[in-house]
Write a protein that holds these residues in place. Structure first.
Motif, PDB file in Angstrom:
ATOM      1  N   SER A   2       0.838  -1.194   0.000  1.00 42.37           N
ATOM      2  CA  SER A   2       0.000   0.000   0.000  1.00 42.37           C
ATOM      3  C   SER A   2       0.873   1.244   0.000  1.00 42.37           C
ATOM      4  N   GLU A  18       2.418   1.950   3.273  1.00 46.17           N
ATOM      5  CA  GLU A  18       3.460   1.042   3.770  1.00 46.17           C
ATOM      6  C   GLU A  18       4.813   1.301   3.105  1.00 46.17           C
ATOM      7  N   SER A  75       5.116   6.849   2.429  1.00 46.77           N
ATOM      8  CA  SER A  75       4.321   6.831   3.669  1.00 46.77           C
ATOM      9  C   SER A  75       4.740   7.951   4.622  1.00 46.77           C
ATOM     10  N   VAL A  79      -0.588   3.541  -7.363  1.00 47.43           N
ATOM     11  CA  VAL A  79      -1.256   2.305  -6.936  1.00 47.43           C
ATOM     12  C   VAL A  79      -1.394   1.349  -8.107  1.00 47.43           C
ATOM     13  N   SER A 119      -3.663  -1.484  -7.357  1.00 47.75           N
ATOM     14  CA  SER A 119      -4.827  -2.279  -6.982  1.00 47.75           C
ATOM     15  C   SER A 119      -5.978  -1.362  -6.593  1.00 47.75           C
ATOM     16  N   SER A 138      -8.053  -1.803  -4.155  1.00 44.54           N
ATOM     17  CA  SER A 138      -8.112  -1.603  -2.702  1.00 44.54           C
ATOM     18  C   SER A 138      -7.139  -0.517  -2.243  1.00 44.54           C
ATOM     19  N   HIS A 139      -5.949  -0.462  -2.844  1.00 40.84           N
ATOM     20  CA  HIS A 139      -4.992   0.585  -2.488  1.00 40.84           C
ATOM     21  C   HIS A 139      -5.474   1.948  -2.980  1.00 40.84           C
ATOM     22  N   GLU A 167      -7.980   3.140  -0.509  1.00 46.42           N
ATOM     23  CA  GLU A 167      -7.298   3.685   0.679  1.00 46.42           C
ATOM     24  C   GLU A 167      -6.841   5.125   0.443  1.00 46.42           C
TER      25      GLU A 167
END
Length: 103
Positions: free
Chosen positions: A46, A49, A54, A75, A77, A79-80, A83
């Protein structure tokens, strides 16, 4: 800037940096720093991370925008991406970055 595999012949970091600089210039942004996570997979990790990125995502009051050379550098994905969108929404009433003053 992000690159999954860094080799001696990789030119991608140079191309990414050039693209980011041109974009920032066209938008009237002043670049203040670079988050460079070379050798990091966006599929596996992510944005929250990644070592360099980050650190900046934890300090959003220190800048007004993040510029990537291409969305797949941010990103890889859904899902990322979700986020990252949620992170942005928590920092803005419109879900978009704060108004950016251009120099």
């Amino acid at each position: 800037m992000r690159l999954s595999y860094l080799t001696d012949v990789t030119t991608s970091p140079v191309r990414q940096r050039t693209s980011i600089q041109l974009c920032a210039q066209r938008l009237g942004f002043t670049l203040i720093a670079e988050a460079s996570d070379l050798g990091v997979s966006a599929r596996k990790m992510s944005p929250f991370e990644r070592p360099s990125l980050s650190a900046w995502l934890k300090r959003p009051d220190e800048y007004e925008a993040i510029v990537w050379s291409h969305v797949d550098r941010a990103v890889r994905s859904v899902s990322h991406m979700s986020e990252l969108i949620e992170w942005s929404r928590q920092r803005s009433s419109s879900g978009c970055p704060r108004n950016v003053s251009r120099s």
